[in-house]
Scaffold this active site. Sequence first.
Site, PDB file in Angstrom:
ATOM      1  N   HIS A 185       0.841  -1.201   0.000  1.00  0.00           N
ATOM      2  CA  HIS A 185       0.000   0.000   0.000  1.00  0.00           C
ATOM      3  C   HIS A 185       0.869   1.242   0.000  1.00  0.00           C
ATOM      4  CE1 HIS A 185      -3.105   2.904   1.081  1.00  0.00           C
ATOM      5  NE2 HIS A 185      -3.939   2.017   0.574  1.00  0.00           N
TER       6      HIS A 185
ATOM      7  N   ASP B 106      -7.991  -5.441  -0.155  1.00  0.00           N
ATOM      8  CA  ASP B 106      -8.489  -6.298  -1.238  1.00  0.00           C
ATOM      9  C   ASP B 106      -8.135  -7.766  -1.063  1.00  0.00           C
ATOM     10  OD1 ASP B 106      -9.720  -4.271  -2.734  1.00  0.00           O
ATOM     11  OD2 ASP B 106      -7.770  -3.585  -3.438  1.00  0.00           O
TER      12      ASP B 106
END
Length: 392
Positions: A270, A327
């Site tokens: 991320h 996700d």
Amino acid sequence: SGLITYDPGYANTGSCSSNITFIDGEKGILRYRGYDIDELAERCNFLDVAYLLVHGFLPKKDERAAFSELMNQHSMLHEGMRHFYDLFPDHAHPMATLSAMAVTLSTFYPELESHPNEAIDIMVTRLLSKVRTIAAFTYKKMKGQPIVYPRPDLSYCENFLNMMFYTPVNGYKPDPVITRALNQLLILHADHEQNCSSSVVKSVGSSGANLYASISAGICALWGPLHGGANQQVIEMLEKIQQEDNGDITRVIDRAKDKDDPFRLMGFGHRVYKTYDPRARVAKAICHKVIDHLGFKDPLLDIAQRLEEAALADRYFKERNLYPNVDFYTGITYRAMGIPTNMFTVMFAIGRLPGWIAQWLEMRDGSEHRIYRPRQLYVGPTQRSVDVNWVK
Ligand code: CMC
């Protein structure tokens, strides 16, 4: 390309100030309007959080009822919009359909454009409610089943699940555990400060374009595999491990570490979190709850867990602070709920809608409002003339 930019991907650019979402990427903290994501997911439903993001406070009982009532009033699509579904090819990706339908709303409901100061709740409920209906109609069209209209007696998430899964033969019986899990997943998606799609929504809106047009552009940005599209890619990656590697995760881990291979471990890493994504932690717990409840033995969950364990123990991932992101586990849960893989990112879009709207409003009404117009560093040729013999 050799082009040098001052700040590739705007990784170090603060483009605005905001009252909406706080992230501490080092500590793994995510708060909407000051409330921790875990607490919101535990104690609220998705509409409460949508209200919170847009208004800045959680709704009181009467405000909650009024918001819910507006949601029902605006749940239907203009019948004319149904004809569009007949023209999209059967293989159309649902994100393309969603984006096209979102901007089409501005042709059927132009009043939003001409009355920009219309009551915020009407604006918000129209979009939230209709986008949910668009998503469910898209699924029914893909399946070749008759469309199911929204019902005023059902809650937001129940309504969506009913529009998706009701058939005249089998009906649909709402399942409180699944409805609760869907509320929680949508809450996890609801906002994430200046991410790619929210920045796009604001960039389009900064020129004065209407909210539907801005949201449609945000849906396109979310579709990409490095952003919301990752939830579809995660499942496709896990299926490949199951089918092509017989469940062995070694090849995928090796590929992710190979700098000559563009492959990335999907659902990992991320821009902001340098520790476990707090949404991933909640998503993992929801995933186990749903799978246990349905008694759905999904081999992909076992592969995902082994993949996570191996990556977290691996030097490459440790050195780069790569952890599971939101996700990684959401797709397995959507799959258990019966939602097809190519609609996972649509679920993300439904969830992200309140964040996009809240940020669009904050930008439009804020004192910092200026058209988005970054500069560049020009590194092309210096001035030259067209050769006198060119094409002679
Ligand atoms: N697998 C393998 N290596 C990775 C991964 C990954 N998933 N993510 C980052 N890296 C490596 C990258 O190769 C680089 O290595 P090096 O320093 O040796 O060149 C280093 O980690 C830093 O990566 P980056 O590309 O500079 O990081 P970024 O902040 O530009 O990208 C990201 C963030 C999320 C796009 C990236 O981690 C990624 O591609 N992840 C996979 C896709 C994914 O799961 N996306 C969903 C993100 S969360 C939800 C959302 O935003 O919608």
